[in-house]
Write a protein that holds these residues in place. Structure first.
Motif, mmCIF file in Angstrom:
data_model
loop_
_atom_site.group_PDB
_atom_site.id
_atom_site.type_symbol
_atom_site.label_atom_id
_atom_site.label_comp_id
_atom_site.label_asym_id
_atom_site.label_seq_id
_atom_site.Cartn_x
_atom_site.Cartn_y
_atom_site.Cartn_z
ATOM 1 N N MET A 1 -18.332 76.944 27.104
ATOM 2 C CA MET A 1 -19.326 77.417 28.383
ATOM 3 C C MET A 1 -20.067 78.258 28.768
ATOM 4 O O MET A 1 -21.103 78.633 28.913
ATOM 5 C CB MET A 1 -18.994 76.229 29.743
ATOM 6 N N ASP A 2 -19.681 79.528 28.346
ATOM 7 C CA ASP A 2 -19.470 80.569 29.306
ATOM 8 C C ASP A 2 -20.380 81.058 27.921
ATOM 9 O O ASP A 2 -21.328 82.712 28.351
ATOM 10 C CB ASP A 2 -18.026 81.282 29.201
ATOM 11 N N SER A 3 -20.278 81.158 27.070
ATOM 12 C CA SER A 3 -20.643 81.711 25.533
ATOM 13 C C SER A 3 -23.020 80.874 26.176
ATOM 14 O O SER A 3 -23.987 81.616 25.262
ATOM 15 C CB SER A 3 -20.950 81.946 23.928
ATOM 16 N N VAL A 4 -23.233 80.356 26.910
ATOM 17 C CA VAL A 4 -24.096 79.647 26.363
ATOM 18 C C VAL A 4 -24.638 79.766 27.651
ATOM 19 O O VAL A 4 -26.014 79.480 28.315
ATOM 20 C CB VAL A 4 -23.861 77.811 26.456
ATOM 21 N N PHE A 9 -22.080 80.987 37.950
ATOM 22 C CA PHE A 9 -21.564 80.790 39.221
ATOM 23 C C PHE A 9 -22.599 80.238 39.310
ATOM 24 O O PHE A 9 -23.140 79.919 40.900
ATOM 25 C CB PHE A 9 -21.394 81.993 40.362
ATOM 26 N N GLY A 10 -23.822 80.050 38.785
ATOM 27 C CA GLY A 10 -25.085 79.178 39.482
ATOM 28 C C GLY A 10 -24.780 77.781 40.040
ATOM 29 O O GLY A 10 -23.642 77.505 38.977
ATOM 30 N N VAL A 11 -25.710 76.966 39.940
ATOM 31 C CA VAL A 11 -25.616 75.745 41.123
ATOM 32 C C VAL A 11 -24.984 74.883 39.207
ATOM 33 O O VAL A 11 -24.751 73.926 40.206
ATOM 34 C CB VAL A 11 -27.089 75.537 41.504
ATOM 35 N N SER A 12 -25.746 75.332 37.975
ATOM 36 C CA SER A 12 -25.519 74.060 37.807
ATOM 37 C C SER A 12 -24.404 74.043 36.652
ATOM 38 O O SER A 12 -23.525 73.312 36.815
ATOM 39 C CB SER A 12 -26.617 73.768 35.769
ATOM 40 N N SER A 13 -23.946 75.833 36.848
ATOM 41 C CA SER A 13 -22.408 75.971 35.889
ATOM 42 C C SER A 13 -21.909 75.333 37.300
ATOM 43 O O SER A 13 -20.494 74.517 36.603
ATOM 44 C CB SER A 13 -21.936 77.765 36.073
ATOM 45 N N LYS A 14 -21.579 75.844 38.480
ATOM 46 C CA LYS A 14 -20.757 74.891 39.043
ATOM 47 C C LYS A 14 -20.833 73.535 39.267
ATOM 48 O O LYS A 14 -19.454 73.050 39.078
ATOM 49 C CB LYS A 14 -20.752 75.542 40.738
ATOM 50 N N ARG A 38 -34.488 74.493 34.375
ATOM 51 C CA ARG A 38 -34.324 75.603 33.340
ATOM 52 C C ARG A 38 -33.020 75.211 32.183
ATOM 53 O O ARG A 38 -33.066 75.988 31.649
ATOM 54 C CB ARG A 38 -34.167 76.989 34.298
ATOM 55 N N MET A 39 -31.785 75.214 32.863
ATOM 56 C CA MET A 39 -30.976 74.843 32.305
ATOM 57 C C MET A 39 -30.911 73.515 30.414
ATOM 58 O O MET A 39 -29.965 73.362 30.374
ATOM 59 C CB MET A 39 -29.509 74.787 33.174
ATOM 60 N N GLN A 40 -31.765 72.904 30.998
ATOM 61 C CA GLN A 40 -32.038 71.694 30.506
ATOM 62 C C GLN A 40 -32.004 71.802 29.415
ATOM 63 O O GLN A 40 -31.437 71.008 27.958
ATOM 64 C CB GLN A 40 -32.753 70.985 31.417
ATOM 65 N N SER A 41 -32.888 72.741 28.571
ATOM 66 C CA SER A 41 -33.276 72.967 27.150
ATOM 67 C C SER A 41 -31.947 73.276 26.612
ATOM 68 O O SER A 41 -31.621 73.221 25.589
ATOM 69 C CB SER A 41 -34.229 74.333 27.010
ATOM 70 N N LYS A 42 -31.103 73.572 27.091
ATOM 71 C CA LYS A 42 -29.298 74.428 26.647
ATOM 72 C C LYS A 42 -28.704 72.886 26.773
ATOM 73 O O LYS A 42 -27.492 73.052 25.993
ATOM 74 C CB LYS A 42 -28.931 75.663 27.502
ATOM 75 N N GLY A 43 -28.727 72.168 27.047
ATOM 76 C CA GLY A 43 -28.327 70.470 27.493
ATOM 77 C C GLY A 43 -26.999 70.249 26.037
ATOM 78 O O GLY A 43 -26.260 70.708 26.142
#
Length: 58
Positions: A1-4, A9-14, A38-43
């Motif tokens: 997950m860290d590599s993506v 510590f952002g909202v989606s990651s949390k 913004r994170m959905q493209s990396k889903g």
């Protein structure tokens, strides 16, 4: 997950981390529903990084 994700510590990651800690069954669709726009493209890449990791009992 860290590599993506760029901000662990952002909202989606949390939300994803909290979900992974709280469940015994992994549901990729639920993980995708937790991501901000913004994170959905990396889903899919995020799902692959999680599926590629396995927890081992201590």
């Amino acid at each position: 997950m860290d590599s993506v994700v760029s901000d662990m510590f952002g909202v989606s990651s949390k939300k994803v981390r909290d979900y992974l800690i709280s469940t015994d069954k992994f549901n990729p669709d639920h993980v995708l529903s937790l991501l901000h726009s913004r994170m959905q493209s990396k889903g899919q890449e995020l799902i692959e990084s999680i599926e590629g990791y396995s927890f081992t009992p201590e």
